[in-house]
Design an enzyme around this catalytic site. Sequence first.
Site, PDB file in Angstrom:
ATOM      1  CG  ASN A   9     -41.057 -44.211   5.751  1.00 34.53           C
ATOM      2  OD1 ASN A   9     -41.600 -44.557   6.513  1.00 34.53           O
ATOM      3  ND2 ASN A   9     -39.849 -44.170   5.096  1.00 34.53           N
ATOM      4  NE  ARG A  84     -40.681 -48.306   3.488  1.00 39.76           N
ATOM      5  CZ  ARG A  84     -39.450 -48.619   5.147  1.00 39.76           C
ATOM      6  NH1 ARG A  84     -38.966 -47.307   5.650  1.00 39.76           N
ATOM      7  NH2 ARG A  84     -38.993 -49.541   4.469  1.00 39.76           N
ATOM      8  CG  HIS A 173     -35.002 -53.520   1.865  1.00 38.36           C
ATOM      9  ND1 HIS A 173     -33.568 -53.923   2.388  1.00 38.36           N
ATOM     10  CD2 HIS A 173     -35.512 -52.727   2.900  1.00 38.36           C
ATOM     11  CE1 HIS A 173     -33.981 -53.125   3.572  1.00 38.36           C
ATOM     12  NE2 HIS A 173     -33.899 -52.540   3.820  1.00 38.36           N
ATOM     13  NE  ARG A 231     -32.325 -53.899  11.175  1.00 41.22           N
ATOM     14  CZ  ARG A 231     -33.169 -53.311   9.444  1.00 41.22           C
ATOM     15  NH1 ARG A 231     -33.310 -53.961   9.245  1.00 41.22           N
ATOM     16  NH2 ARG A 231     -33.047 -52.087   9.641  1.00 41.22           N
ATOM     17  CD  GLU A 377     -36.381 -47.880  -0.525  1.00 41.81           C
ATOM     18  OE1 GLU A 377     -35.814 -47.224   0.243  1.00 41.81           O
ATOM     19  OE2 GLU A 377     -37.412 -48.820   0.449  1.00 41.81           O
TER      20      GLU A 377
END
Length: 394
Positions: A9, A84, A173, A231, A377
């Site tokens: 990633n 990813r 996601h 966020r 993940e």
Amino acid sequence: MNDPVLVINCGSSSIKYALVSADPDQPRLAGLVERLGSSDARLAGIDSRGERFQRTLAGAGHVQALEAILDSLEGHRPVAVGHRVVHGGERFTRAARIDDEVVAAIEATAALAPLHNPANLEGVAATRQLFPELPQVAVFDTAFHQSLPPRAYRYALPEALYRDHGIRRYGFHGTSHACVSARADTLAGRRGGWLTAHLGNGCSTAAVWEGRSLDTSMGLTPLEGLVMGTRSGDVDPGLHAHLVRQLDWSLEEIDRVLNRESGLLGLSGLTNDMRELEAAADEGHAGARLAIEVFCYRIAKSLAALSCALPRLDGIVFTGGIGENSPRVRERVVGHLPHFGLGLDGPVNAETVRGREGRIDTRTPDCPALWVIPTDEEGRIADETRQLLGETAR
Ligand code: AMP
């Protein structure tokens, strides 16, 4: 280690990695290289005995960092690399084996994810340079949500913005929502309708029916939807024009404030870390209390909205750092959904933390279930990589 896949990633200044065996009982070698390109670049990881190690990599770029990662794999050699990749646009509805054409297609999507896709591609380029013989696969954050119907993915904007510029809701996601909804199907013994809440530093919800995502809270960018660590999530679309006209803010300022200075951090004026917020709320900090309240209410509101996408609601799944570890957040979210007929088992909720999987409802017949399912993940990226390569080898 049995046919291990190296999962990468790659961000602009960091690389997260995990070496994942095909045998789920094997330990994972995993770690993170941070501050790439700076004098204090370093690799921190966990070895096969579960012990932590650190190495300084002063000035290392992506290629040197990957060499150091390879060095730390205790002699294990990956059979493939799974990357990813954040944005796959409309082109990628599933994982793809990386070749020049796939790289060009990911580049073409960079306008939609200017912070992420170019960084992901740096990792792809460095890995291809270092291991030219290894098959590489891109696993996209957006791919799982490509099954959304138009009523869920279109904004009520002029058609040309969609047709000519790809402006629509994509969702993110996806790997995590796919992972935990598939696990919920397995645990329930049938494929069904799940509302999944991925609550970490980034947060999103999804409505998944028989393994297909039908709606999700994130949109064109990962800023839409829930309150997150820093966020804002949803704001009035008129806010941007208001800030420009009234406060003379630039686009860069608006972008920075909504992405980096809002959310739990902005509301509390304290921190984006839920553990610290819970401790501060216990000591009476008004900002921390408000931040947790808004956070939980907005999750419940999003879950209620997304329930419209499902023919039947079998249950809600909590995952991510907060979803897996905060009984208080789960309890508050459930408390805002009295009309769903949910029954939370308080003691079981309280003890389902630190990576434990568990059903936390009172198991009343015909009531939707409540699950905590740790997301994986990396495991999912490794599985998708293996699956795709298995198909192409046939
Ligand atoms: P993630 O991005 O999935 O790693 O999640 C990070 C978030 O999980 C941060 O807000 C952490 O404060 C939160 N988190 C981790 N452990 C706990 C915990 N024990 N209680 C509450 N929040 C936690």
